[in-house]
Structure formats: structure tokens, C-alpha cells
Design a protein around this motif. Structure first.
Motif, PDB file in Angstrom:
ATOM      1  N   SER A 403       0.855  -1.183   0.000  1.00 15.14           N
ATOM      2  CA  SER A 403       0.000   0.000   0.000  1.00 15.14           C
ATOM      3  C   SER A 403       0.894   1.237   0.000  1.00 15.14           C
ATOM      4  O   SER A 403       2.097   1.139   0.257  1.00 15.14           O
ATOM      5  CB  SER A 403      -0.931   0.011   1.218  1.00 15.14           C
ATOM      6  N   GLU A 404       0.314   2.347  -0.281  1.00 15.71           N
ATOM      7  CA  GLU A 404       1.046   3.602  -0.251  1.00 15.71           C
ATOM      8  C   GLU A 404       0.115   4.711   0.232  1.00 15.71           C
ATOM      9  O   GLU A 404      -1.101   4.626   0.111  1.00 15.71           O
ATOM     10  CB  GLU A 404       1.617   3.949  -1.629  1.00 15.71           C
ATOM     11  N   ILE A 405       0.716   5.735   0.799  1.00 21.47           N
ATOM     12  CA  ILE A 405      -0.060   6.863   1.308  1.00 21.47           C
ATOM     13  C   ILE A 405      -0.434   7.762   0.139  1.00 21.47           C
ATOM     14  O   ILE A 405       0.435   8.223  -0.607  1.00 21.47           O
ATOM     15  CB  ILE A 405       0.746   7.641   2.366  1.00 21.47           C
ATOM     16  N   ILE A 406      -1.737   7.990  -0.018  1.00 21.99           N
ATOM     17  CA  ILE A 406      -2.200   8.838  -1.119  1.00 21.99           C
ATOM     18  C   ILE A 406      -2.609  10.228  -0.643  1.00 21.99           C
ATOM     19  O   ILE A 406      -2.701  11.162  -1.443  1.00 21.99           O
ATOM     20  CB  ILE A 406      -3.389   8.180  -1.855  1.00 21.99           C
ATOM     21  N   ASP A 407      -2.832  10.363   0.656  1.00 16.45           N
ATOM     22  CA  ASP A 407      -3.216  11.685   1.174  1.00 16.45           C
ATOM     23  C   ASP A 407      -2.870  11.750   2.651  1.00 16.45           C
ATOM     24  O   ASP A 407      -2.994  10.758   3.369  1.00 16.45           O
ATOM     25  CB  ASP A 407      -4.719  11.921   0.973  1.00 16.45           C
ATOM     26  N   ASP A 422       5.106   8.569  -2.267  1.00 11.50           N
ATOM     27  CA  ASP A 422       5.872   7.438  -2.793  1.00 11.50           C
ATOM     28  C   ASP A 422       6.497   6.579  -1.697  1.00 11.50           C
ATOM     29  O   ASP A 422       7.507   5.902  -1.913  1.00 11.50           O
ATOM     30  CB  ASP A 422       6.987   7.920  -3.737  1.00 11.50           C
ATOM     31  N   ILE A 423       5.923   6.602  -0.508  1.00 10.31           N
ATOM     32  CA  ILE A 423       6.367   5.717   0.565  1.00 10.31           C
ATOM     33  C   ILE A 423       5.752   4.330   0.318  1.00 10.31           C
ATOM     34  O   ILE A 423       4.543   4.189   0.172  1.00 10.31           O
ATOM     35  CB  ILE A 423       5.946   6.241   1.941  1.00 10.31           C
ATOM     36  N   GLN A 424       6.589   3.300   0.269  1.00 11.82           N
ATOM     37  CA  GLN A 424       6.129   1.933   0.057  1.00 11.82           C
ATOM     38  C   GLN A 424       5.925   1.257   1.411  1.00 11.82           C
ATOM     39  O   GLN A 424       6.802   1.296   2.274  1.00 11.82           O
ATOM     40  CB  GLN A 424       7.143   1.147  -0.782  1.00 11.82           C
ATOM     41  N   GLY A 454      -7.708   2.232   3.186  1.00  7.60           N
ATOM     42  CA  GLY A 454      -8.061   2.522   4.573  1.00  7.60           C
ATOM     43  C   GLY A 454      -7.064   3.442   5.237  1.00  7.60           C
ATOM     44  O   GLY A 454      -6.043   3.837   4.645  1.00  7.60           O
ATOM     45  N   PRO A 455      -7.305   3.805   6.505  1.00  9.12           N
ATOM     46  CA  PRO A 455      -6.413   4.724   7.216  1.00  9.12           C
ATOM     47  C   PRO A 455      -5.110   4.045   7.613  1.00  9.12           C
ATOM     48  O   PRO A 455      -5.067   2.836   7.869  1.00  9.12           O
ATOM     49  CB  PRO A 455      -7.239   5.116   8.443  1.00  9.12           C
ATOM     50  N   LEU A 456      -4.049   4.867   7.702  1.00 11.04           N
ATOM     51  CA  LEU A 456      -2.736   4.366   8.107  1.00 11.04           C
ATOM     52  C   LEU A 456      -2.210   5.048   9.363  1.00 11.04           C
ATOM     53  O   LEU A 456      -1.521   4.427  10.164  1.00 11.04           O
ATOM     54  CB  LEU A 456      -1.729   4.547   6.968  1.00 11.04           C
ATOM     55  N   ILE A 457      -2.532   6.334   9.547  1.00  6.83           N
ATOM     56  CA  ILE A 457      -2.093   7.079  10.727  1.00  6.83           C
ATOM     57  C   ILE A 457      -3.319   7.770  11.327  1.00  6.83           C
ATOM     58  O   ILE A 457      -4.058   8.470  10.626  1.00  6.83           O
ATOM     59  CB  ILE A 457      -1.012   8.130  10.388  1.00  6.83           C
ATOM     60  N   LEU A 458      -3.537   7.578  12.624  1.00  2.00           N
ATOM     61  CA  LEU A 458      -4.681   8.169  13.302  1.00  2.00           C
ATOM     62  C   LEU A 458      -4.233   8.897  14.565  1.00  2.00           C
ATOM     63  O   LEU A 458      -3.176   8.582  15.139  1.00  2.00           O
ATOM     64  CB  LEU A 458      -5.729   7.117  13.664  1.00  2.00           C
ATOM     65  N   HIS A 473       3.770  -0.828  10.391  1.00  3.95           N
ATOM     66  CA  HIS A 473       5.044  -0.739  11.096  1.00  3.95           C
ATOM     67  C   HIS A 473       6.055  -0.079  10.166  1.00  3.95           C
ATOM     68  O   HIS A 473       6.234  -0.492   9.020  1.00  3.95           O
ATOM     69  CB  HIS A 473       5.545  -2.116  11.532  1.00  3.95           C
ATOM     70  N   THR A 474       6.706   0.949  10.690  1.00  5.06           N
ATOM     71  CA  THR A 474       7.655   1.704   9.862  1.00  5.06           C
ATOM     72  C   THR A 474       8.824   0.844   9.401  1.00  5.06           C
ATOM     73  O   THR A 474       9.419   1.118   8.351  1.00  5.06           O
ATOM     74  CB  THR A 474       8.185   2.910  10.656  1.00  5.06           C
ATOM     75  N   ASP A 475       9.170  -0.218  10.161  1.00  6.84           N
ATOM     76  CA  ASP A 475      10.268  -1.090   9.733  1.00  6.84           C
ATOM     77  C   ASP A 475       9.891  -1.891   8.498  1.00  6.84           C
ATOM     78  O   ASP A 475      10.777  -2.439   7.817  1.00  6.84           O
ATOM     79  CB  ASP A 475      10.671  -2.049  10.867  1.00  6.84           C
ATOM     80  N   ARG A 476       8.579  -1.985   8.191  1.00  3.30           N
ATOM     81  CA  ARG A 476       8.139  -2.673   6.985  1.00  3.30           C
ATOM     82  C   ARG A 476       7.687  -1.657   5.933  1.00  3.30           C
ATOM     83  O   ARG A 476       6.709  -1.852   5.208  1.00  3.30           O
ATOM     84  CB  ARG A 476       6.992  -3.634   7.327  1.00  3.30           C
ATOM     85  N   SER A 477       8.399  -0.549   5.908  1.00  2.00           N
ATOM     86  CA  SER A 477       8.128   0.502   4.930  1.00  2.00           C
ATOM     87  C   SER A 477       9.438   1.179   4.560  1.00  2.00           C
ATOM     88  O   SER A 477      10.481   0.982   5.206  1.00  2.00           O
ATOM     89  CB  SER A 477       7.145   1.528   5.498  1.00  2.00           C
ATOM     90  N   SER A 478       9.362   1.992   3.524  1.00  2.00           N
ATOM     91  CA  SER A 478      10.557   2.752   3.109  1.00  2.00           C
ATOM     92  C   SER A 478      10.669   4.077   3.842  1.00  2.00           C
ATOM     93  O   SER A 478      11.591   4.854   3.561  1.00  2.00           O
ATOM     94  CB  SER A 478      10.498   3.005   1.594  1.00  2.00           C
ATOM     95  N   LEU A 479       9.768   4.345   4.803  1.00  3.06           N
ATOM     96  CA  LEU A 479       9.808   5.629   5.511  1.00  3.06           C
ATOM     97  C   LEU A 479      11.093   5.781   6.315  1.00  3.06           C
ATOM     98  O   LEU A 479      11.647   6.887   6.391  1.00  3.06           O
ATOM     99  CB  LEU A 479       8.583   5.737   6.444  1.00  3.06           C
ATOM    100  N   VAL A 480      11.591   4.702   6.911  1.00  2.00           N
ATOM    101  CA  VAL A 480      12.775   4.808   7.770  1.00  2.00           C
ATOM    102  C   VAL A 480      14.017   5.187   6.966  1.00  2.00           C
ATOM    103  O   VAL A 480      15.032   5.598   7.554  1.00  2.00           O
ATOM    104  CB  VAL A 480      13.018   3.489   8.528  1.00  2.00           C
TER     105      VAL A 480
END
Length: 632
Positions: A403-407, A422-424, A454-458, A473-480
Motif C-alpha cells: 500500500s502507499e499513502i495517497i493523502d 511514494d512511501i512503500q 483505509g487509514p494508516l495514521i490516526l 510498522h515503519t520497519d516494513r516501509s521505506s519511511l525509515v
């Protein structure tokens, strides 16, 4: 000219008493039988019969006339006559009385307050109350409170009115209107009277179900007051800022020229000791900003006092209090397995990170978690990562997938300057069937970032605790691996530092004391200005909330560790400014202040009572004393 009316017309049946009264006089004369030596006086007997005939007697008997008039006066008084003033007669009339801080403003030196003027108007309403009318007195400040139920008991109404005092808080007119609306579901309410100085919000989000009679009082005189008092931490201590505002004299009021400059002496006290004292010139309608430097390494109490050299209509805003906490590092709890977060926190200055070499405290300023937040120390700010809390499990679940954050909400303090495009993400939120964004709002959450599914950050602010939920979990994303990750962590520490008042401090306004963290389920005592005392109990989380602070001054909380001292100030530009709203704007209608005094029906019963008393005295004086040989 309006014709008089009667509010107790049923008492007109008492006029039937006139019948036995008149009959009694018809039958009153009883001639005695006597033997006489001659009939020479027969003509006199015939004349006597004619004089004592019923109609002749009724015509000439003054005693009968006086007693008929006396009975009529008493019956008319019992019928509760009144003179109509051209207004509809309301059987149930709620009276909203503004007793917010600005109602203490005087109209001039040695003058009376706005509340005193309001009491005079309400007292006149009570005096003119008719037999079938009921008043309900409601006070309005930061909330609304019924002083009486609907009643026609004038003594009870005046006692409640005499006990009403000014509360040093801003006004919330909407609360009073909603209380009147709730009462209208039980009683038929057609009109509500509002008595205020006009220092209320001009636009009110409330649909009027009744007529509103806005009785605006005369405005108070010129005023000078403190409208802001805050501080920001510096390298050597605190930079303290204050703003003093001079208000224009309202039209029609006394107390100085409209745009007069007022010399105002101010004094800053630190822990009760004066550290600066100077004067400043305040021009009507403008404000002056004061800046102070305060060096301290311990918790400090500041008090700012001002003393205008001319008439000042509102004394409550001439003092302000500010509590400066002792400087200390931000305490953060982050489990050892959350290495990416611990590495980001290690590069932020003035942070004590737990667990570490020291024993971890029971409470911290910021807490990171990967599961139920009940584990570990308590905190006022929590970041939960990679976990769906129990209260959201029926709304959303995480499944394997991309998934990716669209908004995302870029104005949120947490996400400021954080680029999430473009965060994976290797977690995919799936909404339960029929679930929409509204369901999260009903659960108390605000969505800060979401994917297509669906929502990712609340975010949720609950009972003084601010929770952030990263469902992925941020460790399972490219955000870190992005520069936005350390910025995200930095933003979170800034939020926690602000909530702990480590970066800035602001004067506490009247209304409610700030939430305090104390021992759970503990009863404490709160003492305030003017001898105020009350008790309160903290909840199971140790939060003490909802403690009222209606007066300016110092409050102290005892009974749980060291005493907690809190200074409370008015700090309200609207109350200090004595701003007047001539028109109140509602969604569908605008209500202008009445241009004439409140018209009420004038009761007349007391005049008939006086007339009856006079007739009774005349009867007694004339027929009992018999002046000038009046015949019996």
C-alpha cells in the motif's frame, strides 16, 4: 390608550355578594308597635312609609353606598387588574442574566456595575409579575445555571437575584439559550428575555425556537487590562511576554475621554519579589507589548500587576499569573527492540531515553509502543506502531500486501515538513464491510494519513492523553530510509515537550483548572481566592480534571504529594475590551438590541386595595364618630 385587563377573572363571581348586601338594607327597617293618643300625625306616618320604601332608601342611604363601593374595590383587586403595555402576556418567561466578567464594569467613578443595573431591571420584572405569570431566572457566564424554577414567589425570586454575583469568565450565551430550549419541551415558552451588556459572541450557532428580547444595558467606562501573558524558554531562562490593552470608552458611558492616553504603572513579581517596575502609556483602542528576561533554574511563579492612573472600569484584568516549570530534559520511553526510533531519538538534545542505565520512571513525557499502551510507564503522549488497538479491531485490520499513502494532513503538528509521497508500505489496511471515515470519528479518532484501502495514521486526544496510531510498522516501509523519518520523530518530541510545558508557558485563564497528573483515585483539597474550598478525586489514571476556577487569583491543590500552586487570570481580550454587540446573528435571523426599556403589564390591584382602605376609614369616621351631628 390600552384598556385594563384581569388576570384572575374568575374572582368576578364575588360580585354576587352585592345581592345579599342590598337585600339586608331593604329589610333593615323594623317599626315598633306603639299606642298613641291621636291620629293627627297620620300624615307624618304616610310620609315616613314613602321615605322608607326600598328605592328611596337605596337612593339616600350613604352607608349602603360606601359599603357597596368597598365591596367592589375589594373584588376588583382580587381579580388582579393590570394595564396592558402593548406586549403579549407570557405565562412562562425565562430571564437570562449575563454575569460574565465584563458585567463587573462600572459606568464611572463611584458608579454602579452592569450587574447591578441588570438586577434593577429584573427586580422591576418581579415587582410587575401578574398572578398567572411565572419567572425562571438563569445566569450565563462560561456556562448556564438555573437560579430558580418557574415560580411566582416574589420573595424567592428576589433572594436568588440578590445572591447572583459576577463570575470572572467569558460569556457563553449559547448555553443559556439551549437551557431555555430544554425547558420549552416541558412548558410553553414563547419569549425569552436576555439582559446583558452586549459583550457576547455576535454570531451564535443556534436556531431560535422562541422570540428573543435582547435588553442591552448601558456600556461600562474606559478600561485597561492585561490580555496576554506567556513565556518561551531561552538558553539562559525564559523570555516573558505580556500585552496590555487600553479600550475605547463606549458611547454614552462616563469614565474618561474616548481616546485618552492612560499612564499605567506595571510591576513584575517573581515568587512574590518585585523584579521590575516601570510605567507605560496606553492609548485607547490600542495595546502595548512588554518583554522581560527571567533567569531561573527552578520552578517559578510570576505575577504581573498594573495600576492605571485614571478611572479603570474593570479591576479583574489588572493582574495576571504565570507558572514557569523547572527546566529539565524530555523523558522518553522507547523499547529496545524499536532500534530505528531509538537511533533517531539519540540525535535529539535534552532527551532522557528509557530504558537505559537508570531505573525507568513511572511516568514519562513521551512513550513508544508496539502493542497495548497499558504496558510500560504512563505517558501523556503515546506513539503506537504496527498495532491495531482493540477499539478499532472491528473497523479495520491489517493484511499482507503493498500500500502507499495517497493523502495526509500536512497541517498536523506530527506531519509538518514530512514528505510521505511514494512511501512503500508492506502492510495493507482493510476496512470492515460498511465502515466509513465517519465510524472512526465516532470512535474518537482523526485520520491523519490514508491509503486507497483505509487509514494508516490516526490521532486521538482522550482524557488528557494524546495517542498516535501508526497502523503499519515503519520497519516494513521505506519511511525509515527517508529524511522525513527523523523529522517525524522530532515533531513528536516537540509535541510532547509542549504538552509538558518544557518549551513555553501560558497564563491559565479562568474557567477550569488545567488537568493535573497526581496519584490515582486520590481525594484532594482545592483552595482558591476569597476563601473558596472544594474537594475532588483523581481518576484511575491519576488525572484530576474538571475543577472549576471562576475567580482570578491563586489556587492550591493539596493531599497528593507536594502542594500544586496554579495562578488563574482573566486573560480575555473580549472581556477586557468591553466589546458590545448591538445585533446577535443566528443562522436564520438577526436580533437587534431593544431600543426601549422592557415593557411589562402594570398591575393595578394595589390601587384598588388602597381605595378599599380609604372607603373603610371614611365609613368608620363618618358613621361611628358622627361629625356635625350626622343622623344615625
Amino acid at each position: 390608550m390600552s384598556l385594563p385587563g384581569f388576570s384572575a377573572l374568575i374572582n368576578a363571581w364575588w360580585f354576587l355578594l352585592l345581592v345579599p348586601l342590598i337585600i339586608f338594607y331593604f329589610l333593615k327597617l323594623q317599626r315598633p308597635r306603639m299606642e298613641i293618643p291621636s291620629l293627627a300625625l297620620w300624615r307624618q306616618v304616610i310620609t315616613d312609609q314613602r321615605v322608607n320604601s326600598p328605592f328611596q332608601k337605596f337612593k339616600r342611604n350613604l352607608l349602603l353606598l360606601l359599603q357597596v363601593l368597598l365591596l367592589c374595590a375589594l373584588i376588583l383587586g382580587a381579580m388582579q387588574p393590570y394595564l396592558s403595555r402593548g406586549t403579549e402576556q407570557a405565562q412562562y418567561l425565562p430571564v437570562l442574566i449575563d454575569n460574565s466578567a465584563s458585567m463587573a464594569a462600572l459606568d464611572g467613578p463611584g458608579g454602579k456595575s452592569r450587574l447591578d443595573e441588570a438586577k434593577e431591571k429584573v427586580s422591576q420584572l418581579i415587582d410587575d409579575l401578574l398572578a398567572d405569570q411565572r419567572l425562571c431566572l438563569i445566569s450565563i457566564n462560561s456556562t448556564a445555571r438555573k437560579l430558580t424554577d418557574f415560580t411566582d414567589n416574589k420573595r424567592l425570586l428576589k433572594e436568588a437575584l440578590s445572591r447572583l454575583e459576577v463570575s470572572q469568565v467569558p460569556s457563553r450565551l449559547e448555553d443559556g439559550l439551549r437551557l431555555a430550549q430544554a425547558m420549552s419541551r416541558v412548558q410553553q415558552i414563547d419569549t425569552v428575555v436576555l439582559i446583558s451588556d452586549g459583550n457576547v459572541p455576535q454570531e451564535i450557532d443556534f436556531e431560535l425556537p422562541f422570540k428573543l428580547n435582547f435588553q442591552k444595558l448601558t456600556s461600562g467606562g474606559a478600561n485597561v487590562g492585561i490580555v496576554d501573558f506567556n513565556a518561551r524558554r531561552s538558553r539562559t531562562g525564559w523570555d516573558v511576554f505580556a500585552r496590555i490593552e487600553g479600550t475605547l470608552k463606549a458611547e454614552g458611558s462616563s469614565g474618561g475621554p474616548p481616546t485618552a492616553k492612560t499612564m499605567c504603572e506595571y510591576e513584575l513579581l517573581q515568587n512574590g519579589n518585585s523584579i521590575k517596575q516601570e510605567s507605560v502609556s496606553i492609548e485607547g483602542g490600542k495595546a502595548e507589548r512588554l518583554v522581560f528576561k527571567v533567569s531561573t533554574t527552578i520552578a517559578t511563579s510570576l505575577e504581573l500587576r498594573i495600576k492605571p492612573d485614571s478611572f479603570d472600569s474593570l479591576p479583574a484584568d489588572n493582574v495576571a499569573y504565570l507558572e514557569l516549570p523547572a527546566p529539565r530534559p524530555l523523558t522518553v520511553y522507547c523499547p529496545r527492540q524499536m532500534e530505528t526510533y531509538r537511533n533517531a531519538l539519540a540525535n535529539i538534545p535534552d532527551v532522557n531515553l528509557y530504558p537505559g542505565t537508570e531505573n525507568e520512571p513511572k511516568t514519562v513525557d513521551l512513550k513508544f509502543a508496539e502493542g497495548p499502551i497499558s504496558l510500560g510507564p504512563q505517558s501523556s503522549v503515546v506513539m503506537n506502531v504496527g498495532f491495531v488497538p482493540e477499539d478499532l479491531s472491528s473497523l479495520v485490520e491489517l493484511v499482507a500486501g503493498e500500500s502507499e499513502i495517497i493523502d495526509w494532513r500536512r497541517t498536523s503538528p506530527l506531519l509538518q515538513h514530512v514528505q510521505l509521497l511514494d512511501i512503500q508500505i508492506a502492510d495493507d489496511p482493510k476496512l470492515a464491510k460498511g465502515v466509513a471515515e465517519r465510524d472512526f470519528e465516532l470512535a474518537g479518532y482523526e485520520i491523519l494519513a490514508q491509503s486507497r484501502s483505509g487509514p494508516l495514521i490516526l490521532e486521538r486526544d482522550l482524557s488528557g492523553r494524546l495517542d498516535y496510531q501508526l497502523l503499519f510498522h515503519t520497519d516494513r516501509s521505506s519511511l525509515v530510509y527517508r529524511v522525513g523519518f527523523p523529522i517525524l520523530v522530532q515533531n513528536l518530541t516537540q509535541i510532547a515537550a509542549q504538552r509538558a510545558h518544557l518549551l513555553d508557558a501560558k497564563a491559565q485563564a479562568t474557567g477550569v483548572l488545567p488537568i493535573q497528573k497526581i496519584t490515582p483515585d486520590t481525594e484532594v483539597q482545592i483552595s482558591g481566592p476569597n476563601g473558596q474550598r472544594e474537594t475532588a478525586t483523581s481518576d484511575s489514571n491519576g488525572l484530576l480534571s474538571g475543577v472549576g476556577a471562576q475567580s482570578v487569583g491563586g489556587y492550591e491543590i493539596t493531599g497528593s504529594g507536594d502542594p500544586i500552586k496554579i495562578g488563574v487570570s482573566l486573560i480575555s481580550s473580549s472581556e477586557t475590551g468591553l466589546r458590545v454587540a448591538e445585533t446577535l446573528t443566528f443562522p436564520e435571523v438577526s436580533i437587534s438590541a431593544a431600543t426601549t426599556a422592557l415593557k411589562t403589564d402594570q398591575p393595578l390591584w394595589h390601587w384598588f386595595a388602597v381605595a378599599g382602605l380609604v372607603l373603610l376609614l371614611v365609613e368608620w369616621w363618618y358613621f361611628q364618630k358622627r361629625p356635625f351631628g350626622a343622623p344615625g
